[in-house]
Write a protein that holds these residues in place. Sequence first.
Motif, PDB file in Angstrom:
ATOM      1  N   GLY A  39      -1.672 -14.088 -11.670  1.00  0.00           N
ATOM      2  CA  GLY A  39      -1.821 -12.657 -11.872  1.00  0.00           C
ATOM      3  C   GLY A  39      -0.970 -11.847 -10.924  1.00  0.00           C
ATOM      4  N   GLU A  40      -1.113 -10.557 -11.007  1.00  0.00           N
ATOM      5  CA  GLU A  40      -0.355  -9.640 -10.168  1.00  0.00           C
ATOM      6  C   GLU A  40      -1.010  -9.527  -8.791  1.00  0.00           C
ATOM      7  OE1 GLU A  40       2.208  -8.173  -8.946  1.00  0.00           O
ATOM      8  OE2 GLU A  40       2.679  -6.774 -10.575  1.00  0.00           O
ATOM      9  N   ASN A  41      -0.189  -9.468  -7.753  1.00  0.00           N
ATOM     10  CA  ASN A  41      -0.662  -9.268  -6.393  1.00  0.00           C
ATOM     11  C   ASN A  41       0.046  -8.042  -5.825  1.00  0.00           C
ATOM     12  OD1 ASN A  41      -1.998  -9.845  -3.917  1.00  0.00           O
ATOM     13  ND2 ASN A  41      -0.106 -10.729  -3.144  1.00  0.00           N
ATOM     14  N   VAL A  42      -0.733  -7.059  -5.410  1.00  0.00           N
ATOM     15  CA  VAL A  42      -0.171  -5.817  -4.879  1.00  0.00           C
ATOM     16  C   VAL A  42      -0.598  -5.672  -3.423  1.00  0.00           C
ATOM     17  CG1 VAL A  42      -0.110  -3.304  -5.090  1.00  0.00           C
ATOM     18  CG2 VAL A  42      -0.196  -4.732  -7.145  1.00  0.00           C
ATOM     19  N   GLU A  43       0.363  -5.452  -2.561  1.00  0.00           N
ATOM     20  CA  GLU A  43       0.074  -5.283  -1.143  1.00  0.00           C
ATOM     21  C   GLU A  43       0.575  -3.926  -0.652  1.00  0.00           C
ATOM     22  OE1 GLU A  43       0.191  -9.999   0.153  1.00  0.00           O
ATOM     23  OE2 GLU A  43       1.386  -8.516   1.238  1.00  0.00           O
ATOM     24  N   GLN A  44      -0.225  -3.310   0.218  1.00  0.00           N
ATOM     25  CA  GLN A  44       0.102  -1.994   0.764  1.00  0.00           C
ATOM     26  C   GLN A  44       0.251  -2.069   2.272  1.00  0.00           C
ATOM     27  OE1 GLN A  44      -3.123   0.314  -1.830  1.00  0.00           O
ATOM     28  NE2 GLN A  44      -1.984   1.731  -0.514  1.00  0.00           N
ATOM     29  N   HIS A  45       1.195  -1.276   2.790  1.00  0.00           N
ATOM     30  CA  HIS A  45       1.390  -1.194   4.233  1.00  0.00           C
ATOM     31  C   HIS A  45       1.791   0.238   4.599  1.00  0.00           C
ATOM     32  CE1 HIS A  45       1.355  -5.567   4.492  1.00  0.00           C
ATOM     33  NE2 HIS A  45       2.114  -5.560   3.416  1.00  0.00           N
ATOM     34  N   PRO A  46       1.377   0.791   5.699  1.00  0.00           N
ATOM     35  CA  PRO A  46       0.396   0.232   6.638  1.00  0.00           C
ATOM     36  C   PRO A  46      -1.022   0.479   6.142  1.00  0.00           C
ATOM     37  CG  PRO A  46       1.088   2.373   7.382  1.00  0.00           C
ATOM     38  CD  PRO A  46       1.839   2.102   6.105  1.00  0.00           C
ATOM     39  N   CYS A  88       4.362  -0.168  -1.096  1.00  0.00           N
ATOM     40  CA  CYS A  88       3.640  -1.245  -1.777  1.00  0.00           C
ATOM     41  C   CYS A  88       4.630  -2.267  -2.321  1.00  0.00           C
ATOM     42  CB  CYS A  88       2.812  -0.701  -2.932  1.00  0.00           C
ATOM     43  SG  CYS A  88       1.275   0.068  -2.409  1.00  0.00           S
ATOM     44  N   THR A  89       4.220  -3.508  -2.292  1.00  0.00           N
ATOM     45  CA  THR A  89       5.004  -4.558  -2.928  1.00  0.00           C
ATOM     46  C   THR A  89       4.171  -5.204  -4.024  1.00  0.00           C
ATOM     47  OG1 THR A  89       4.256  -6.194  -1.304  1.00  0.00           O
ATOM     48  CG2 THR A  89       6.303  -5.037  -0.832  1.00  0.00           C
ATOM     49  N   TYR A  90       4.848  -5.715  -5.037  1.00  0.00           N
ATOM     50  CA  TYR A  90       4.144  -6.384  -6.115  1.00  0.00           C
ATOM     51  C   TYR A  90       4.822  -7.702  -6.425  1.00  0.00           C
ATOM     52  CZ  TYR A  90       7.840  -4.364  -9.101  1.00  0.00           C
ATOM     53  OH  TYR A  90       9.049  -4.015  -9.656  1.00  0.00           O
ATOM     54  N   LYS A 137      13.044  -2.062  -8.334  1.00  0.00           N
ATOM     55  CA  LYS A 137      12.619  -3.207  -9.137  1.00  0.00           C
ATOM     56  C   LYS A 137      13.171  -4.518  -8.604  1.00  0.00           C
ATOM     57  CE  LYS A 137      12.222  -3.467 -13.430  1.00  0.00           C
ATOM     58  NZ  LYS A 137      12.563  -3.544 -14.880  1.00  0.00           N
ATOM     59  N   THR A 138      14.380  -4.474  -8.097  1.00  0.00           N
ATOM     60  CA  THR A 138      14.991  -5.695  -7.589  1.00  0.00           C
ATOM     61  C   THR A 138      14.179  -6.270  -6.436  1.00  0.00           C
ATOM     62  OG1 THR A 138      17.161  -4.893  -8.236  1.00  0.00           O
ATOM     63  CG2 THR A 138      17.091  -6.704  -6.635  1.00  0.00           C
ATOM     64  N   ALA A 139      13.795  -5.392  -5.522  1.00  0.00           N
ATOM     65  CA  ALA A 139      13.016  -5.820  -4.362  1.00  0.00           C
ATOM     66  C   ALA A 139      11.529  -5.877  -4.650  1.00  0.00           C
ATOM     67  CB  ALA A 139      13.287  -4.889  -3.186  1.00  0.00           C
ATOM     68  N   LYS A 140      11.109  -5.399  -5.802  1.00  0.00           N
ATOM     69  CA  LYS A 140       9.694  -5.348  -6.204  1.00  0.00           C
ATOM     70  C   LYS A 140       8.862  -4.585  -5.193  1.00  0.00           C
ATOM     71  CE  LYS A 140       9.410  -9.795  -7.308  1.00  0.00           C
ATOM     72  NZ  LYS A 140       8.871 -11.077  -7.803  1.00  0.00           N
ATOM     73  N   HIS A 141       9.302  -3.376  -4.887  1.00  0.00           N
ATOM     74  CA  HIS A 141       8.461  -2.506  -4.086  1.00  0.00           C
ATOM     75  C   HIS A 141       8.604  -1.067  -4.550  1.00  0.00           C
ATOM     76  CE1 HIS A 141      11.611  -0.800  -1.494  1.00  0.00           C
ATOM     77  NE2 HIS A 141      12.045  -2.000  -1.251  1.00  0.00           N
TER      78      HIS A 141
END
Lengths: 109, 112
Positions: free
Chosen positions: B1-8, B23-25, B68-72
Amino acid sequence: NAGVTQTPKFQVLKTGQSMTLQCAQDMNHNSMYWYRQDPGMGLRLIYYSASEGTTDKGEVPNGYNVSRLNKREFSLRLESAAPSQTSVYFCAGGYNEQFFGPGTRLTVL
Amino acid sequence: GENVEQHPSTLSVQEGDSAVIKCTYSDSASNYFPWYKQELGKRPQLIIDIRSNVGEKKDQRIAVTLNKTAKHFSLHITETQPEDSAVYFCAALWGGNNRLAFGKGNQVVVIP
């Protein structure tokens, strides 16, 4: 238009008790969702319904059941509540953009 | 599935300064990226969104950029005001059934 509504707003249960959280929308959305929100965990999908008559598991479905009664209503049932189910529960409806209900704060003792 | 991470996870800014949340996905097939704002005790509400065929979108003091290339993708808030203090969630649409995968949220505190 009320948008997405939820009942109750607050609930306290004892371990082992059952209850149903109600959700209704008047926005004519095909898709509806149930999330739980815990501190530091974001919003996690419990179940969703892509259309009337269909339901599917999300990320954290264990301990829950759902019913898509009709296009407007999507209920979430806890058959035997556990302290780990203490959380804030949000219902949402929408396609891409999701509109959230006001939430139900549930405490299981 | 999709994983989304946020910083900070928490961001404090002086009133009037800018705030940026990134955010990265993980799923390259994701094509819709909304941002939600949640004030204390309230429901999450959509503030801006972007689709994968667009690199940037603005709405008054807020903007979202997508790589999109870096997925963020990032949320930019300019000229911050005390009412911008809230938790902000990024999300990504995935899986073909309009499911959103949410990040864990960023607490933004605007200091008057």
